[in-house]
Motif scaffolding. Structure first.
Motif, PDB file in Angstrom:
ATOM      1  N   ALA A 212      31.893   0.341  -1.318  1.00 24.21           N
ATOM      2  CA  ALA A 212      30.923   1.367  -0.905  1.00 24.21           C
ATOM      3  C   ALA A 212      31.592   2.539  -0.195  1.00 24.21           C
ATOM      4  CB  ALA A 212      29.876   0.749   0.010  1.00 24.21           C
ATOM      5  N   PRO A 213      31.129   3.750  -0.516  1.00 22.95           N
ATOM      6  CA  PRO A 213      31.639   4.923   0.210  1.00 22.95           C
ATOM      7  C   PRO A 213      31.251   4.844   1.685  1.00 22.95           C
ATOM      8  CG  PRO A 213      30.298   5.586  -1.688  1.00 22.95           C
ATOM      9  CD  PRO A 213      30.167   4.108  -1.542  1.00 22.95           C
ATOM     10  N   GLU A 214      32.006   5.518   2.510  1.00 17.48           N
ATOM     11  CA  GLU A 214      31.787   5.468   3.957  1.00 17.48           C
ATOM     12  C   GLU A 214      30.353   5.854   4.329  1.00 17.48           C
ATOM     13  OE1 GLU A 214      33.544   7.536   7.962  1.00 17.48           O
ATOM     14  OE2 GLU A 214      34.889   7.296   6.253  1.00 17.48           O
ATOM     15  N   LYS A 215      29.775   6.751   3.564  1.00 22.19           N
ATOM     16  CA  LYS A 215      28.423   7.249   3.854  1.00 22.19           C
ATOM     17  C   LYS A 215      27.393   6.122   3.950  1.00 22.19           C
ATOM     18  CE  LYS A 215      25.197  10.743   2.161  1.00 22.19           C
ATOM     19  NZ  LYS A 215      25.003  11.805   1.166  1.00 22.19           N
ATOM     20  N   ILE A 216      27.588   5.054   3.183  1.00 18.74           N
ATOM     21  CA  ILE A 216      26.627   3.937   3.194  1.00 18.74           C
ATOM     22  C   ILE A 216      27.290   2.589   3.463  1.00 18.74           C
ATOM     23  CG2 ILE A 216      24.872   5.037   1.747  1.00 18.74           C
ATOM     24  CD1 ILE A 216      26.061   3.300  -0.563  1.00 18.74           C
ATOM     25  N   SER A 217      28.492   2.621   3.988  1.00 17.39           N
ATOM     26  CA  SER A 217      29.209   1.362   4.226  1.00 17.39           C
ATOM     27  C   SER A 217      28.514   0.496   5.275  1.00 17.39           C
ATOM     28  CB  SER A 217      30.658   1.633   4.629  1.00 17.39           C
ATOM     29  OG  SER A 217      30.714   2.327   5.857  1.00 17.39           O
ATOM     30  N   GLU A 218      27.883   1.116   6.263  1.00 17.68           N
ATOM     31  CA  GLU A 218      27.176   0.348   7.286  1.00 17.68           C
ATOM     32  C   GLU A 218      26.003  -0.427   6.681  1.00 17.68           C
ATOM     33  OE1 GLU A 218      25.221   1.734  11.299  1.00 17.68           O
ATOM     34  OE2 GLU A 218      27.224   2.637  11.056  1.00 17.68           O
ATOM     35  N   GLU A 219      25.278   0.221   5.781  1.00 18.71           N
ATOM     36  CA  GLU A 219      24.141  -0.442   5.126  1.00 18.71           C
ATOM     37  C   GLU A 219      24.624  -1.597   4.253  1.00 18.71           C
ATOM     38  OE1 GLU A 219      22.778   3.523   6.397  1.00 18.71           O
ATOM     39  OE2 GLU A 219      24.570   2.821   5.377  1.00 18.71           O
ATOM     40  N   TRP A 220      25.719  -1.380   3.533  1.00 15.78           N
ATOM     41  CA  TRP A 220      26.270  -2.450   2.712  1.00 15.78           C
ATOM     42  C   TRP A 220      26.763  -3.594   3.580  1.00 15.78           C
ATOM     43  CZ3 TRP A 220      25.572  -4.049  -1.934  1.00 15.78           C
ATOM     44  CH2 TRP A 220      25.210  -3.158  -2.949  1.00 15.78           C
ATOM     45  N   SER A 221      27.311  -3.271   4.728  1.00 19.98           N
ATOM     46  CA  SER A 221      27.777  -4.298   5.656  1.00 19.98           C
ATOM     47  C   SER A 221      26.607  -5.169   6.127  1.00 19.98           C
ATOM     48  CB  SER A 221      28.478  -3.642   6.842  1.00 19.98           C
ATOM     49  OG  SER A 221      28.951  -4.610   7.728  1.00 19.98           O
ATOM     50  N   GLN A 222      25.481  -4.533   6.427  1.00 21.35           N
ATOM     51  CA  GLN A 222      24.279  -5.269   6.832  1.00 21.35           C
ATOM     52  C   GLN A 222      23.833  -6.224   5.724  1.00 21.35           C
ATOM     53  OE1 GLN A 222      22.343  -5.609   9.586  1.00 21.35           O
ATOM     54  NE2 GLN A 222      21.043  -6.996   8.411  1.00 21.35           N
ATOM     55  N   LEU A 223      23.776  -5.721   4.508  1.00 23.72           N
ATOM     56  CA  LEU A 223      23.365  -6.547   3.376  1.00 23.72           C
ATOM     57  C   LEU A 223      24.365  -7.679   3.141  1.00 23.72           C
ATOM     58  CD1 LEU A 223      21.233  -6.858   1.132  1.00 23.72           C
ATOM     59  CD2 LEU A 223      22.644  -5.368  -0.283  1.00 23.72           C
ATOM     60  N   ASP A 224      25.636  -7.362   3.216  1.00 28.65           N
ATOM     61  CA  ASP A 224      26.680  -8.362   3.005  1.00 28.65           C
ATOM     62  C   ASP A 224      26.621  -9.457   4.070  1.00 28.65           C
ATOM     63  OD1 ASP A 224      28.978  -9.372   1.589  1.00 28.65           O
ATOM     64  OD2 ASP A 224      30.233  -8.576   3.202  1.00 28.65           O
ATOM     65  N   ASP A 225      26.367  -9.069   5.320  1.00 28.88           N
ATOM     66  CA  ASP A 225      26.255 -10.062   6.397  1.00 28.88           C
ATOM     67  C   ASP A 225      25.092 -11.023   6.130  1.00 28.88           C
ATOM     68  OD1 ASP A 225      28.397  -8.899   7.681  1.00 28.88           O
ATOM     69  OD2 ASP A 225      27.179  -7.888   9.207  1.00 28.88           O
ATOM     70  N   SER A 226      23.980 -10.492   5.651  1.00 28.58           N
ATOM     71  CA  SER A 226      22.815 -11.338   5.342  1.00 28.58           C
ATOM     72  C   SER A 226      23.130 -12.319   4.221  1.00 28.58           C
ATOM     73  CB  SER A 226      21.617 -10.466   4.960  1.00 28.58           C
ATOM     74  OG  SER A 226      21.217  -9.673   6.040  1.00 28.58           O
ATOM     75  N   ILE A 227      23.802 -11.827   3.206  1.00 29.99           N
ATOM     76  CA  ILE A 227      24.185 -12.682   2.076  1.00 29.99           C
ATOM     77  C   ILE A 227      25.119 -13.794   2.556  1.00 29.99           C
ATOM     78  CG2 ILE A 227      25.566 -12.730  -0.048  1.00 29.99           C
ATOM     79  CD1 ILE A 227      24.392  -9.913  -0.620  1.00 29.99           C
ATOM     80  N   GLU A 228      26.074 -13.420   3.393  1.00 27.20           N
ATOM     81  CA  GLU A 228      27.032 -14.405   3.902  1.00 27.20           C
ATOM     82  C   GLU A 228      26.324 -15.490   4.722  1.00 27.20           C
ATOM     83  OE1 GLU A 228      31.096 -14.656   6.555  1.00 27.20           O
ATOM     84  OE2 GLU A 228      30.491 -12.734   5.722  1.00 27.20           O
ATOM     85  N   GLN A 229      25.335 -15.100   5.533  1.00 25.30           N
ATOM     86  CA  GLN A 229      24.586 -16.086   6.321  1.00 25.30           C
ATOM     87  C   GLN A 229      23.885 -17.089   5.422  1.00 25.30           C
ATOM     88  OE1 GLN A 229      22.536 -13.169   9.126  1.00 25.30           O
ATOM     89  NE2 GLN A 229      22.562 -15.061  10.306  1.00 25.30           N
ATOM     90  N   VAL A 230      23.269 -16.602   4.367  1.00 22.70           N
ATOM     91  CA  VAL A 230      22.556 -17.485   3.447  1.00 22.70           C
ATOM     92  C   VAL A 230      23.540 -18.428   2.762  1.00 22.70           C
ATOM     93  CG1 VAL A 230      21.264 -17.553   1.274  1.00 22.70           C
ATOM     94  CG2 VAL A 230      20.580 -15.973   3.086  1.00 22.70           C
ATOM     95  N   GLN A 231      24.635 -17.877   2.269  1.00 21.82           N
ATOM     96  CA  GLN A 231      25.613 -18.723   1.580  1.00 21.82           C
ATOM     97  C   GLN A 231      26.206 -19.774   2.516  1.00 21.82           C
ATOM     98  OE1 GLN A 231      27.997 -15.487  -0.148  1.00 21.82           O
ATOM     99  NE2 GLN A 231      27.468 -16.311  -2.159  1.00 21.82           N
ATOM    100  N   THR A 232      26.494 -19.400   3.739  1.00 25.38           N
ATOM    101  CA  THR A 232      27.035 -20.344   4.715  1.00 25.38           C
ATOM    102  C   THR A 232      26.024 -21.448   5.020  1.00 25.38           C
ATOM    103  OG1 THR A 232      28.446 -18.644   5.691  1.00 25.38           O
ATOM    104  CG2 THR A 232      27.968 -20.575   7.059  1.00 25.38           C
ATOM    105  N   ALA A 233      24.768 -21.063   5.205  1.00 26.00           N
ATOM    106  CA  ALA A 233      23.725 -22.052   5.494  1.00 26.00           C
ATOM    107  C   ALA A 233      23.581 -23.038   4.332  1.00 26.00           C
ATOM    108  CB  ALA A 233      22.401 -21.361   5.784  1.00 26.00           C
ATOM    109  N   LEU A 234      23.625 -22.541   3.116  1.00 26.03           N
ATOM    110  CA  LEU A 234      23.527 -23.419   1.944  1.00 26.03           C
ATOM    111  C   LEU A 234      24.719 -24.371   1.880  1.00 26.03           C
ATOM    112  CD1 LEU A 234      22.228 -20.934  -0.767  1.00 26.03           C
ATOM    113  CD2 LEU A 234      21.007 -22.908   0.148  1.00 26.03           C
ATOM    114  N   GLU A 235      25.909 -23.835   2.101  1.00 26.48           N
ATOM    115  CA  GLU A 235      27.114 -24.677   2.062  1.00 26.48           C
ATOM    116  C   GLU A 235      27.053 -25.769   3.127  1.00 26.48           C
ATOM    117  OE1 GLU A 235      30.507 -22.085   2.378  1.00 26.48           O
ATOM    118  OE2 GLU A 235      30.000 -21.074   0.498  1.00 26.48           O
ATOM    119  N   GLU A 236      26.642 -25.385   4.339  1.00 21.23           N
ATOM    120  CA  GLU A 236      26.567 -26.362   5.428  1.00 21.23           C
ATOM    121  C   GLU A 236      25.524 -27.439   5.142  1.00 21.23           C
ATOM    122  OE1 GLU A 236      25.947 -24.038   8.978  1.00 21.23           O
ATOM    123  OE2 GLU A 236      28.047 -23.394   9.026  1.00 21.23           O
ATOM    124  N   ALA A 237      24.460 -27.088   4.435  1.00 18.81           N
ATOM    125  CA  ALA A 237      23.420 -28.054   4.092  1.00 18.81           C
ATOM    126  C   ALA A 237      23.783 -28.841   2.832  1.00 18.81           C
ATOM    127  CB  ALA A 237      22.088 -27.335   3.895  1.00 18.81           C
TER     128      ALA A 237
END
Length: 149
Positions: A65-90
């Motif tokens: 992602a370009p810098e202009k929207i990198s923060e928004e992509w980071s937010q989305l990526d963090d949410s995805i990572e939380q879900v994947q981690t929760a699934l793996e742990e379960a």
């Protein structure tokens, strides 16, 4: 001497603008190639391989992602990572979730286990994540001429 500095400055500005343009162009190409993945998300299809691949595509886009929207992509990526981690742990896969929707609980998984994952999945639907996704969609339309909705 001033002329040399001016030429060097102009060359630096030109290189910077070209690099930004090519980064944005590459990102826009990736967005265009990811249309099918966005359709998967919009459809709510939770079949295992498709959603795993879709999440990986989103993570790749976050990296590009370009810098202009990198923060928004980071937010989305963090949410995805939380879900994947929760699934793996379960010990649950997206395919397991798909089967659970049909009434088939994976071996060793109780209904309470699935219910506990609900909080993690709500993160993807949080206001902050929804706003980030809207900004990403708007940027894709305006800068890349790609409709993600």
């Amino acid at each position: 001497m001033k002329l040399k500095l001016a030429v060097a400055g102009a060359a630096l500005v030109s290189l910077t603008l070209t690099a930004c343009g090519s980064d944005t162009d590459a990102y826009c190409s990736q967005l265009e190639s990811a249309q099918e993945d966005f359709e998967t998300l919009n459809s709510g299809d939770t079949t295992g391989g498709d959603l795993d691949e879709t999440f990986q595509t989103l993570r790749d886009l976050a990296d590009a992602a370009p810098e202009k929207i990198s923060e928004e992509w980071s937010q989305l990526d963090d949410s995805i990572e939380q879900v994947q981690t929760a699934l793996e742990e379960a010990g649950i896969t997206f395919e397991d979730l798909s089967n659970a929707q049909s009434g088939e609980l994976p071996e060793g998984v109780e209904l309470e286990d699935l219910q506990a994952l609900a909080a993690e999945f709500q993160q993807i639907g949080s206001e902050e994540t929804r706003q980030a996704a809207e900004t990403i969609e708007e940027h894709a339309r305006e800068e890349c001429d790609v409709d993600l909705s």
